[in-house]
Design an enzyme around this catalytic site. Structure first.
Site, PDB file in Angstrom:
ATOM      1  N   ASP A   1       0.854  -1.168   0.000  1.00  0.00           N
ATOM      2  CA  ASP A   1       0.000   0.000   0.000  1.00  0.00           C
ATOM      3  C   ASP A   1       0.899   1.230   0.000  1.00  0.00           C
ATOM      4  O   ASP A   1       1.911   1.265   0.700  1.00  0.00           O
ATOM      5  CB  ASP A   1      -0.858   0.004   1.270  1.00  0.00           C
ATOM      6  CG  ASP A   1      -2.322   0.234   0.974  1.00  0.00           C
ATOM      7  OD1 ASP A   1      -2.635   1.343   0.506  1.00  0.00           O
ATOM      8  OD2 ASP A   1      -3.142  -0.661   1.211  1.00  0.00           O
TER       9      ASP A   1
ATOM     10  N   ASP B   1      -3.190   4.555  -2.203  1.00  0.00           N
ATOM     11  CA  ASP B   1      -4.272   4.925  -1.294  1.00  0.00           C
ATOM     12  C   ASP B   1      -4.787   6.348  -1.503  1.00  0.00           C
ATOM     13  O   ASP B   1      -3.984   7.280  -1.602  1.00  0.00           O
ATOM     14  CB  ASP B   1      -3.717   4.803   0.135  1.00  0.00           C
ATOM     15  CG  ASP B   1      -4.762   5.052   1.198  1.00  0.00           C
ATOM     16  OD1 ASP B   1      -5.631   4.189   1.372  1.00  0.00           O
ATOM     17  OD2 ASP B   1      -4.702   6.110   1.860  1.00  0.00           O
TER      18      ASP B   1
ATOM     19  N   GLU C   1      -6.624   3.762  -5.792  1.00  0.00           N
ATOM     20  CA  GLU C   1      -7.924   3.904  -5.131  1.00  0.00           C
ATOM     21  C   GLU C   1      -8.459   5.275  -5.525  1.00  0.00           C
ATOM     22  O   GLU C   1      -8.028   6.292  -4.981  1.00  0.00           O
ATOM     23  CB  GLU C   1      -7.781   3.808  -3.606  1.00  0.00           C
ATOM     24  CG  GLU C   1      -9.151   3.791  -2.938  1.00  0.00           C
ATOM     25  CD  GLU C   1      -9.139   4.167  -1.462  1.00  0.00           C
ATOM     26  OE1 GLU C   1     -10.043   3.751  -0.746  1.00  0.00           O
ATOM     27  OE2 GLU C   1      -8.240   4.913  -1.022  1.00  0.00           O
TER      28      GLU C   1
ATOM     29  N   HIS D   1     -10.900  -4.244   2.596  1.00  0.00           N
ATOM     30  CA  HIS D   1     -10.821  -3.962   4.041  1.00  0.00           C
ATOM     31  C   HIS D   1     -11.661  -2.752   4.452  1.00  0.00           C
ATOM     32  O   HIS D   1     -11.740  -2.435   5.629  1.00  0.00           O
ATOM     33  CB  HIS D   1      -9.367  -3.721   4.422  1.00  0.00           C
ATOM     34  CG  HIS D   1      -8.827  -2.451   3.813  1.00  0.00           C
ATOM     35  ND1 HIS D   1      -8.656  -2.302   2.445  1.00  0.00           N
ATOM     36  CD2 HIS D   1      -8.466  -1.277   4.367  1.00  0.00           C
ATOM     37  CE1 HIS D   1      -8.216  -1.085   2.206  1.00  0.00           C
ATOM     38  NE2 HIS D   1      -8.085  -0.430   3.349  1.00  0.00           N
ATOM     39  N   ASP D   2     -12.227  -2.039   3.480  1.00  0.00           N
ATOM     40  CA  ASP D   2     -13.059  -0.868   3.787  1.00  0.00           C
ATOM     41  C   ASP D   2     -14.543  -1.153   3.588  1.00  0.00           C
ATOM     42  O   ASP D   2     -15.368  -0.255   3.761  1.00  0.00           O
ATOM     43  CB  ASP D   2     -12.702   0.305   2.859  1.00  0.00           C
ATOM     44  CG  ASP D   2     -11.336   0.880   3.162  1.00  0.00           C
ATOM     45  OD1 ASP D   2     -10.902   0.807   4.326  1.00  0.00           O
ATOM     46  OD2 ASP D   2     -10.709   1.401   2.224  1.00  0.00           O
TER      47      ASP D   2
HETATM   48  C1  GLC Z   1      -8.191   4.462   2.073  1.00  0.00           C
HETATM   49  C2  GLC Z   1      -7.993   3.154   2.814  1.00  0.00           C
HETATM   50  C3  GLC Z   1      -8.689   3.240   4.132  1.00  0.00           C
HETATM   51  C4  GLC Z   1      -8.098   4.388   4.918  1.00  0.00           C
HETATM   52  C5  GLC Z   1      -8.094   5.690   4.111  1.00  0.00           C
HETATM   53  C6  GLC Z   1      -7.179   6.692   4.719  1.00  0.00           C
HETATM   54  O1  GLC Z   1      -9.515   4.673   1.758  1.00  0.00           O
HETATM   55  O2  GLC Z   1      -8.424   2.081   2.047  1.00  0.00           O
HETATM   56  O3  GLC Z   1      -8.617   2.053   4.860  1.00  0.00           O
HETATM   57  O4  GLC Z   1      -8.822   4.570   6.097  1.00  0.00           O
HETATM   58  O5  GLC Z   1      -7.659   5.510   2.798  1.00  0.00           O
HETATM   59  O6  GLC Z   1      -5.846   6.347   4.499  1.00  0.00           O
END
Ligand code: GLC
Ligand code: CA
Length: 556
Positions: A98, A199, A256, A328-329
């Site tokens: 990540d 991310d 993402e 994971h989200d």
């Molecule tokens: C992304 C991650 C998430 C995190 C956020 C802040 O959305 O997937 O888990 O809380 O970024 O880094």
């Protein structure tokens, strides 16, 4: 289209904290991961994405990094990491990490130096701004609730954080900061990393005027994503990042990306796009509530189907997206996308089939391959997740009772995906000999890896077959590069599509309804490639599908 090394790969996301604990401290770790590489190889996995393993205070479970060059003690050492890289390589597997560079932790040396000298060099690594008439510089609500601005102690300034206040945003306008980040990215790639999942990356470009927006909630604030959508130019940062780092290593990147603007897809994932690929979140966004989880709409089958179809048709014109059911989200896909009558092994296999054969890079999230489901949560104290706690309070604030707010969180909480992987039916599901950091789902006796290994007909063994068919010499080409062509769209409960090229045509067809369905076949069938009901007979002219039945058929 130029062929890339990652086009035909299958990926798997590991959330290290919940994967497997090797030393009994209740926290999953790198040695746990190393011990399961053969398991992942057998599943057919090529690329492993590790959620953050860097040093962190874990306010947001590692997405708050305090040292980009160090492994969190909880997870092991740099030697363990190097061993993981080497062991993966031996098995022809690739590791990606990540990359969290929109923000860091407030414990990072840069931020501590910035606080110590708010007019100094390091303050410019962040967004330090003066308030307006005794208020913060603007009215943004952070993604985790509350204002995006936190006072800088001893000054009349605030610093910006789009996530938790312990996650200060990094100032990408500062070339020095960018150079520091590129150096770090290259350092990891030099080590042999195959790439990154990137991310929250759309957030790096700020509207430097920080304009106020019309308040959109009871707190009088406006979602900070509105600022992100009000500004252009993120692409310039992303190109610079790519050219200084990723491109030199032919790295695989998966972004993402939410809040992309209309027509921008080719710039992101086209032939020379910013990233190799980005996740397709379109189906997940269907449960975006106007104010939060408490007003999240339920998923409607037809809307879900049409959303995926629309997205597939659009994406294949310019590149590849990464297809997920969960991560994971997100809550577990089986609990979210399947009606109750379909939350069975057959329904789970059906959902998996539809996802794995889509055009794009399949990403399987840990536990998905055994059909893990949402947990039952009895009180807000059982949750760890910072976002769940915020959403719970928001729901209460909006007038929901404790019970109602818990039900809302039970459906949507990120912790649903973060409960430990269920390895067997022994204590703590075999995840740890200690006390797990987050509770184990109470259904681990029915759903676990060990019992599914023994059962030919299990979800796990079915997932193995899915991946095998997708990657088989005979069908790899069509499943990787073949076009996506939807079919039977005028039915109420069928989700179906062809994957086809000049040489082959495969029909993937599933009945999400409660009743049997009969469909007229448009092409003669040559062969049954897969069936979740172990159907082997080649259908002629018409196809009968029971409730929750899925078939993968090679057609003429
Ligand atoms: C992304 C991650 C998430 C995190 C956020 C802040 O959305 O997937 O888990 O809380 O970024 O880094
Ligand atoms: Ca451990």
């Amino acid at each position: 289209m130029t062929k890339k090394w990652w086009h035909d790969k299958v990926a798997y996301q590991i959330y290290p904290k919940s994967f497997l604990d090797s030393n009994g401290d209740g926290i999953g770790d790198l040695r746990g991961i190393i011990s399961k590489l053969d398991y992942l190889k057998e599943l057919g996995i090529d690329i492993i994405w590790l959620s953050p393993i860097y040093k962190s205070p874990f306010v947001d479970q590692g997405y708050d990094i305090s040292d980009y060059y160090a492994i969190a003690e909880e997870f092991g050492t740099m030697e363990d990491f190097d061993e993981l890289l080497a062991e993966a390589k031996k098995r022809d597997m690739y590791i990606i990490m990540d990359l969290v560079i929109n923000h860091c932790s407030n414990q990072h040396e840069w931020f501590r130096k910035a606080l110590a000298d708010p007019d100094g060099e390091y303050a410019d690594y962040f967004y330090f701004r003066k308030g307006k008439n005794g208020n913060p510089p603007s009215n943004y609500r952070s993604y985790f609730g509350g204002s995006c601005w936190e006072p800088v102690p001893g000054t009349d300034k605030y610093y910006l954080h789009m996530f938790a206040k312990e996650q200060p945003d990094l100032n990408w306008e500062n070339p020095k900061l960018r150079q520091e980040l590129y150096r770090m990215v290259n350092w990891w790639l030099e080590k042999g990393l195959a790439g990154f999942r990137i991310d929250a990356i759309i957030n790096i470009k700020k509207n430097l005027d920080f304009p106020d927006f019309e308040p959109d909630g009871a707190d009088g604030l406006a979602g900070c994503w509105k600022m992100v959508e009000s500004v252009d130019g993120v692409g310039e940062f992303l190109e610079e990042l790519k050219n200084n780092t990723l491109r030199k290593y032919d790295a695989f990147t998966v972004g993402e990306v939410f809040n992309m603007k209309e027509g921008e897809l080719p710039q992101f994932i086209g032939e020379n796009g910013h990233f190799s690929t980005i996740f397709d979140f379109s189906a997940h966004c269907l449960s975006d509530g106007e104010h939060g989880w408490y007003d999240a709409p339920p998923i409607d089958f037809k809307e879900w189907r049409d959303t995926i179809i629309r997205s597939q048709l659009e994406v294949q014109e310019c590149g590849f997206e990464a297809n997920i059911i969960e991560n994971h989200d997100e809550p577990r896909g089986v609990s979210r996308f399947l009606p109750e009558y379909a939350q069975t092994p057959a329904g789970t296999k059906m959902l998996g089939t539809i996802s794995i054969f889509l055009r794009g890079i399949p990403f399987i999230y840990q536990g998905q391959e055994i059909g893990m489901k949402n947990a039952v949560w009895n009180s807000i104290e059982e949750y760890d997740d910072i976002s769940t706690r915020d959403q719970y309070h928001m729901a209460r604030h909006a007038g929901l009772t404790d019970e109602e707010a818990l039900r809302v969180c039970g459906k949507m909480s990120r912790d649903n995906a973060r409960t430990p992987v269920q390895w067997n039916d022994k204590e703590n599901a075999g995840f740890t000999t200690g006390t797990p950091w987050l509770k184990v789902n109470s259904n681990y006796r029915e759903i676990n890896v060990e019992s599914q290994e023994e059962d030919e007909d299990s979800v796990l063994n079915y997932y193995r077959r899915l991946v095998k068919v997708r990657k088989s010499q005979e069908y790899k080409e069509v499943f990787t590069y073949g076009r996506f062509v939807p079919v039977y769209q005028n039915t109420d409960f069928i989700m179906a599509y062809y994957r086809e090229d000049e040489n082959q045509r495969i029909l993937v067809v599933a009945n999400f309804g409660k009743e049997d369905e009969e469909l007229e076949l448009k092409y003669p069938v040559k062969r049954v490639l897969l069936s979740n009901k172990n159907e082997t007979e080649t259908p002629e002219q018409s196809l009968k599908l029971e409730s929750c039945e899925v078939m993968v058929l090679e057609c003429m």
